[in-house]
Design a protein around this motif. Structure first.
Motif, PDB file in Angstrom:
ATOM      1  N   SER A   1      -4.052   2.438  -3.681  1.00 50.56           N
ATOM      2  CA  SER A   1      -5.073   1.706  -2.934  1.00 50.56           C
ATOM      3  C   SER A   1      -4.445   0.643  -2.030  1.00 50.56           C
ATOM      4  CB  SER A   1      -6.049   1.054  -3.914  1.00 50.56           C
ATOM      5  OG  SER A   1      -7.024   0.311  -3.233  1.00 50.56           O
ATOM      6  N   THR A   2      -3.446  -0.072  -2.527  1.00 47.34           N
ATOM      7  CA  THR A   2      -2.759  -1.071  -1.711  1.00 47.34           C
ATOM      8  C   THR A   2      -2.032  -0.421  -0.536  1.00 47.34           C
ATOM      9  OG1 THR A   2      -2.466  -2.475  -3.658  1.00 47.34           O
ATOM     10  CG2 THR A   2      -1.076  -2.936  -1.754  1.00 47.34           C
ATOM     11  N   ALA A   3      -1.383   0.709  -0.785  1.00 48.24           N
ATOM     12  CA  ALA A   3      -0.690   1.417   0.290  1.00 48.24           C
ATOM     13  C   ALA A   3      -1.672   1.917   1.348  1.00 48.24           C
ATOM     14  CB  ALA A   3       0.110   2.580  -0.282  1.00 48.24           C
ATOM     15  N   THR A   4      -2.869   2.315   0.928  1.00 44.26           N
ATOM     16  CA  THR A   4      -3.879   2.768   1.887  1.00 44.26           C
ATOM     17  C   THR A   4      -4.265   1.653   2.844  1.00 44.26           C
ATOM     18  OG1 THR A   4      -4.750   4.338   0.251  1.00 44.26           O
ATOM     19  CG2 THR A   4      -6.167   3.776   2.121  1.00 44.26           C
TER      20      THR A   4
ATOM     21  N   GLY B   1       2.644   8.444   3.104  1.00 40.91           N
ATOM     22  CA  GLY B   1       1.581   8.392   4.092  1.00 40.91           C
ATOM     23  C   GLY B   1       2.093   8.445   5.520  1.00 40.91           C
ATOM     24  N   MET B   2       3.208   7.765   5.802  1.00 42.47           N
ATOM     25  CA  MET B   2       3.780   7.799   7.142  1.00 42.47           C
ATOM     26  C   MET B   2       4.380   9.168   7.458  1.00 42.47           C
ATOM     27  SD  MET B   2       3.290   4.919   8.689  1.00 42.47           S
ATOM     28  CE  MET B   2       4.510   5.008   9.982  1.00 42.47           C
ATOM     29  N   GLN B   3       4.994   9.790   6.469  1.00 44.47           N
ATOM     30  CA  GLN B   3       5.617  11.088   6.691  1.00 44.47           C
ATOM     31  C   GLN B   3       4.568  12.166   6.965  1.00 44.47           C
ATOM     32  OE1 GLN B   3       8.075  12.352   3.452  1.00 44.47           O
ATOM     33  NE2 GLN B   3       8.651  14.293   4.417  1.00 44.47           N
TER      34      GLN B   3
ATOM     35  N   VAL C   1      -1.188  10.325   6.949  1.00 48.43           N
ATOM     36  CA  VAL C   1      -2.486  10.214   6.277  1.00 48.43           C
ATOM     37  C   VAL C   1      -2.730   8.743   5.961  1.00 48.43           C
ATOM     38  CG1 VAL C   1      -2.408  12.531   5.314  1.00 48.43           C
ATOM     39  CG2 VAL C   1      -1.488  10.621   3.989  1.00 48.43           C
ATOM     40  N   SER C   2      -3.998   8.339   6.004  1.00 50.67           N
ATOM     41  CA  SER C   2      -4.377   6.986   5.604  1.00 50.67           C
ATOM     42  C   SER C   2      -5.656   6.977   4.785  1.00 50.67           C
ATOM     43  CB  SER C   2      -4.560   6.097   6.846  1.00 50.67           C
ATOM     44  OG  SER C   2      -5.565   6.620   7.696  1.00 50.67           O
ATOM     45  N   SER C   3      -6.122   8.150   4.403  1.00 54.08           N
ATOM     46  CA  SER C   3      -7.309   8.258   3.553  1.00 54.08           C
ATOM     47  C   SER C   3      -6.902   8.066   2.097  1.00 54.08           C
ATOM     48  CB  SER C   3      -7.979   9.623   3.737  1.00 54.08           C
ATOM     49  OG  SER C   3      -8.956   9.836   2.752  1.00 54.08           O
TER      50      SER C   3
END
Length: 402
Positions: free
Chosen positions: A68-71, A35-37, A40-42
């Protein structure tokens, strides 16, 4: 209305469950890195980008739980980064596991699948089983030493017969109902506990960030364990009183308070520390979910001038001594906290979806045969009825006396 609560208990995780927790943490960190790379956060986008990077040996619903936790971690990081661009790279450090699927409660045991057709069991204590009796369990969250079960039920919101205004302060909470009953809860013990732990942590002199983090976490956890029961006692008493009397709860919409006590605002360090440790948000959270569970309506009103405006006549008051106010219009001497709680309760009457008739917008029409007299240079002009009908009717908002 949908209401959710959590019950927590202590336990000792077996070896196979510890391995599962470690693998879940690893999957969360993989999803966070993806997600960081890709910025995205959806939940949907992160699932499409990171699902193929996760191990196929882990059950599918654990992979979905990790995404879901990573989001949530990524969204929280994005929110914090707006305030502080130097925020560190997010990383899950604790062993954990969260899932909404695959678990089952039977014969006082929580069954969790480790691999296909392989299960591990956790014994639930008497309190957890009593709380969960007759309710549906939605999700399970585990750490090496604690277990949290989220359960829910459908509630019906009770139509309030009155309102209970709640004024939150640093050392007390004052409530006032629309029938003029007032009650005060003392929170000075919680303020003193925070001050004591703040003094203890300020004496730490060792120049080691890892040790300092460990020590601060220890004292922070101890402080939380002592303050939470005090806040829970106050919030439970408020909700119980509102439920018993069939009242709604009115709270101030407090936003942006932390900005008032930043470094450089001309305030002392001790004063800023005391005000920034104020648990107004935690008390609001507890009142919200407990009221929702009992079907009690919660309304928010603007916080502007709730303490300064006279609750009797609405005139702006003047500061007196010992947190008391004096109204120059009606001559009343009022307690500052009680006055604010009464104004908040009156605001609930005004902003509730079904307010009293006195709060409605009333159109006052003049009789058809009325005559409007205008004075121009000492003379009088009497317009005709047709001219008078073109005059826009006045709209007058009447205020209910509290």
């Amino acid at each position: 209305m949908f209401a959710v609560k959590v019950v927590r208990q202590r336990y000792q995780a077996p070896a196979d469950l510890l391995r599962l927790l470690d693998e879940f943490k690893r999957m969360v960190n993989i999803c966070v890195a993806v997600g960081m790379q890709e910025n995205v956060s959806s939940l949907k986008t992160l699932s499409l980008r990171s699902y193929r990077h996760l191990s196929r040996d882990i059950l599918g619903y654990y992979r979905l739980g990790a995404i879901s936790t990573a989001t949530r971690i990524l969204r929280n990081h994005r929110s914090v980064r707006r305030k502080n661009p130097r925020t560190r790279f997010p990383y899950a450090r604790k062993l954990m596991l969260t899932t909404c699927y695959g678990f089952k409660i039977k014969d006082g045991l929580l069954r969790l699948p480790v691999k296909p057709r392989q299960y591990t069991y956790v014994k639930l204590n008497r309190h957890s089983l009593q709380v969960l009796s007759g309710l549906s369990v939605r999700s399970v969250t585990l750490t090496p030493d604690s277990l949290s079960l989220t359960y829910s039920k459908e509630t019906i919101e009770v139509k309030p017969e009155g309102y209970l205004g709640v004024d939150r302060n640093l050392d007390n909470v004052t409530i006032a109902s629309t029938d003029k009953a007032v009650r005060t809860f003392d929170l000075s013990t919680a303020t003193r506990i925070k001050s004591d732990y703040r003094n203890v942590k300020s004496r730490f002199k060792r120049n080691d960030a890892r040790i300092r983090t460990r020590v601060f976490y220890k004292y922070g956890r101890n402080q939380l364990n002592r303050i939470q029961p005090i806040l829970h006692s106050v919030s439970k008493s408020i909700v119980d009183e509102a439920r018993t009397r069939r009242y709604g709860i009115v709270l101030e919409r407090l936003t942006g308070l932390r900005k008032l006590y930043r470094r450089g605002n001309g305030q002392s360090r001790n004063y800023r520390a005391r005000m920034n440790s104020w648990s107004y948000g935690e008390l609001q959270r507890q009142i919200e979910y407990k009221a929702r569970w009992e079907g009690v309506r919660v309304i928010y009103v603007p916080a502007r001038n709730t303490s300064k405006r006279c609750s009797i006549c609405g005139y702006k008051t003047l500061e007196s001594t010992q947190r008391r106010l004096w109204c120059p219009h009606c001559g009343a001497i009022l307690d500052r906290d009680e006055n604010a709680a009464r104004n908040i309760a009156a605001g609930g009457l005004r902003f509730s979806p079904n307010g009293p008739p006195g709060e409605a917008m009333v159109e006052e029409r003049e009789p058809k045969n009325a005559t409007l007299v205008l004075t121009v240079d000492g003379g009088k002009l009497s317009p005709t009825t047709d001219d008078f009908q073109s005059v826009r009717p006045r709209l007058n908002r009447t205020r209910t006396a509290y």
